[in-house]
Scaffold this active site. Sequence first.
Site, PDB file in Angstrom:
ATOM      1  CB  SER A 253      -0.907   0.020   1.248  1.00  8.15           C
ATOM      2  OG  SER A 253      -0.110   0.171   2.419  1.00  8.15           O
ATOM      3  CE  LYS A 254      -0.292   7.114  -2.781  1.00  5.38           C
ATOM      4  NZ  LYS A 254      -1.087   8.207  -3.372  1.00  5.38           N
ATOM      5  NE  ARG A 255      -1.048   1.942   6.559  1.00  2.00           N
ATOM      6  CZ  ARG A 255      -0.314   0.943   7.062  1.00  2.00           C
ATOM      7  NH1 ARG A 255       0.754   1.208   7.784  1.00  2.00           N
ATOM      8  NH2 ARG A 255      -0.661  -0.299   6.836  1.00  2.00           N
TER       9      ARG A 255
END
Length: 518
Positions: free
Chosen positions: A252-254
Amino acid sequence: MTIRTRFAPSPTGYLHIGGVRTALFNWLLTRRHGGTFVLRIDDTDAERNRPEALQPILDGFHWLGIDWDEGPEVGGPCGPYVQSQRQHLYVEAALKLIDSGHAYPDYKSADEISAERKEAEKAKRNYIYRGAHRSTPPAECRRLYDAQRTVIRLKVPEGKPIVINDLICGKVEVQPELVGDSVILRADGRALYNFATVVDDVAMKITHIVRAKEHLSNTPVQVLAYEALNYPVPQFAHVPVVNAPKSKEKLSKRKMKQFMTDDVVQRLRAAHAVPPDWTDEQIKNSEDLNPATVAFYRVLGYLPAALVNYFGRLGWSLDDKTEIMPLATMIENFSLERVNDSPASFDPDKLLWMAGEYMKQLPIDDKVAGVIPFLRRANLIGDEVDDALRRKIRKVIEACGDRLKVYSDVYLYASFLFRDPEYDPKAVKQRLHKDGIREHLTAFADVLKTIEPFEPAVLEEKLKEYCDARQFKLGDLNHALRVATTGVMVGVSVFDGLAILGRDETLRRIGTALGLNM
């Protein structure tokens, strides 16, 4: 049977690595069997959709070379290919299901349903919703709906399990008493994803649905929708998710933010991909530059062929050893049978290695053409590239050698060959302030005035002769020459750099370095 696959991204953000891998698997399967690959935009989630995010998705696929046979920009017989333009079809299909007894209107409020769910939780029993009108005759259901529009729910048949014969996960059975009667149409006429995607797959004659395993939980309701619409259930293949590096969590981007290391930040600065006044923290937290998106690798100058090769190997293999595969080889050999049923792990270091392998194979003229836009972005060259400048760029690329893994690496290893040195105080102190260095640098500058030809091999030989004759450390003078002419301690070979700069510019830079007061 002609295979028809589809990839249906939502325009809620940038093109994600996991999505590209899924799209590529669909594309490879279709291309191998001479089928049709459809690109459809699933924008039913009006609250999260960003219209401006659509074009970057299309541009990303164009850049990667993943083309589509039907969809936005190319059209096709099953259009439109944007769900927000197909709402009337979902309403029509939902009403047909009411008329056929497969769906019913439901007037219970969200608050009432929430209260029932909480009551079930207190009693520690599963809450599976069944609406009051699921047994009401179809004609009466239609009359009720026409009199007062409300949500429409799909009726879950009782008595037999819902069977999914997945080409990767195998046979999956779900008992109907574990599946609630799902809303397929909101009261305002907007379809929910699970229904809209089925209606579109039916209309677009999709035969194979290859998608991430996280969608497997949606599949039972969708299977029921296909059956209710009297359409053959497509072949499903749920590919394992892509995990973040060294993690069991989904990419994920996070999650990828933690891999925005200092080295990555340095590459982004070198690539002029961020404003010069941004702090390292701002760069690491930027929403527009994230290692989980395709745009990140494009801005750094990765070759798209390297990304396609790497994405294709995320969970699929030709054998137990082959890593580098031309696209034609992937198309010829791709099959769902060789897709691993375990999560794949994204490895930025391996991707960079693969990018370097592809860069090695690229003809020098293509490297020159690829580097030029990056040099322009950094204002190291202007719009016009004459023959002399093109020859210089060619020499720079040859001097970079295998260091050049992505186009922006030219900044890290050779930007000083296109501009005046920006002297690193630490490098100056370490390399130019040593005892005797200034005297020897001055003396060797006199030697440089007479060297012919002014070429790398000759320059290296003369430096060695000079140091041997004076019993001075070759490494010390070599490093001093590098810092004096480039300002830094990292870059192309000192002798390649001197030859590219030429005699006059080399002497000028040495003179400037000798006059530094830092």
